[in-house]
Design an enzyme around this catalytic site. Structure first.
Site, PDB file in Angstrom:
ATOM      1  N   ILE A  15       1.796  -0.228  -0.762  1.00  0.00           N
ATOM      2  CA  ILE A  15       1.793   0.249  -2.140  1.00  0.00           C
ATOM      3  C   ILE A  15       1.838  -0.950  -3.080  1.00  0.00           C
ATOM      4  O   ILE A  15       2.781  -1.744  -3.050  1.00  0.00           O
ATOM      5  CB  ILE A  15       2.987   1.177  -2.398  1.00  0.00           C
ATOM      6  CG1 ILE A  15       2.994   2.318  -1.373  1.00  0.00           C
ATOM      7  CG2 ILE A  15       2.947   1.723  -3.812  1.00  0.00           C
ATOM      8  CD1 ILE A  15       4.222   3.201  -1.444  1.00  0.00           C
ATOM      9  N   CYS A  16       0.843  -1.063  -3.949  1.00  0.00           N
ATOM     10  CA  CYS A  16       0.672  -2.256  -4.768  1.00  0.00           C
ATOM     11  C   CYS A  16       1.898  -2.592  -5.606  1.00  0.00           C
ATOM     12  O   CYS A  16       2.360  -3.718  -5.610  1.00  0.00           O
ATOM     13  CB  CYS A  16      -0.553  -2.088  -5.672  1.00  0.00           C
ATOM     14  SG  CYS A  16      -0.782  -3.431  -6.856  1.00  0.00           S
TER      15      CYS A  16
END
Length: 273
Positions: A141-142
């Protein structure tokens, strides 16, 4: 004297069209058909964009994608997955030989991101660069953790950026969230157990933030858009000239979207990663 860049801002688009248009801009600049270009864009549906090398099987929850009626697209850039929803997305295409582009990827990130820093200042948000990478390894997840030279506000990541260099052209694009649907975001990933999902979700709230959260209000998209346009113009010392795509250019975008970013191509990518 300020250098003249093209400025493109289009209405919210399908995920495949958004990604295809970034790729088309890279090609057109490489062929000398357009000058260095800054683009602002939005999404007509919530979209999870995954990095070019990011795994899908065992990582992305396709049932969650369906549940939230999200689109799924694989970017031409690397990095972790980003949920694009209530945000301003930007992209820059510019020659690697341009004086504003450092040979070092990290330095180029840093230099180009100064326009983003200035934009946040114009909105009343103080940000800084995350000079040290996380020691916890890469996340799927960025916004869970900042990378080198990405931006943080009050210690929390506030923007996500990715970059590719191809055919002598640099493309950098990034997500500037106004708000973030964290519950939706975590429904789009697979976790070994619900308890782990909840723990990671709570940590995410401690590590990521948005424009609305930092301001304690909901500024209009137009206010945010104007701040970022001014921020890039000031710091890069450029004059932005709006451009409109021709019918032939749009045809090329649609062709790239169909061949590289359509639902059919994503299904093929999912089955082979």
């Amino acid at each position: 004297m300020r250098e003249k860049w093209a400025f493109l801002e289009n209405t919210p688009q399908d995920a495949a069209i958004n990604m295809a248009l970034d790729e088309a801009l890279l090609h057109w600049h490489q062929k000398g058909e357009i000058p260095p270009t800054l683009r602002f864009y939005r999404w007509n549906k919530p979209t999870l964009s995954i990095g070019y090398f990011q795994k899908v099987d065992g990582k992305i929850d396709l049932q969650g994608i369906k549940k939230h009626q999200c689109q799924l697209v694989r970017r031409m850039t690397g990095g972790s997955a980003v949920l694009h929803d209530d945000e301003l997305t930007y992209s820059i295409v510019i020659s690697e030989e341009h004086e504003k582009v450092a040979s070092s990827i990290r330095q180029a990130y840093y230099d180009l991101s100064k326009g983003i820093v200035r934009a946040y200042q114009l909105l009343g948000i103080e940000v800084d660069h995350a000079h040290e990478p996380s020691s916890k390894g890469r996340s799927n997840i960025c916004f869970e953790q900042p990378a080198f030279y990405e931006l943080v506000a009050n210690g929390k990541k506030i923007s996500g950026n990715a970059q590719i260099r191809k055919r002598g052209i640099l493309l950098q694009h990034g997500s500037i969230p106004l708000s973030m649907k964290v519950e939706m975001l975590f429904d789009l990933f697979q976790f070994p157990a619900d308890q782990m999902k909840e723990r990671k979700k709570q940590r995410f709230y401690e590590r990521a933030t948005t424009i609305n959260a930092e301001l304690g209000e909901k500024p209009s998209y137009e206010r945010v858009r104007n701040a970022f346009q001014q921020g890039f113009s000031e710091v890069l010392n450029i004059e932005l000239e709006p451009i409109t795509l021709t019918e032939e250019q749009w045809k090329e975008v649609y062709q790239i979207a169909e061949s590289n970013y359509s639902e059919k191509s994503i299904k093929g990518a999912v089955s082979h990663v």
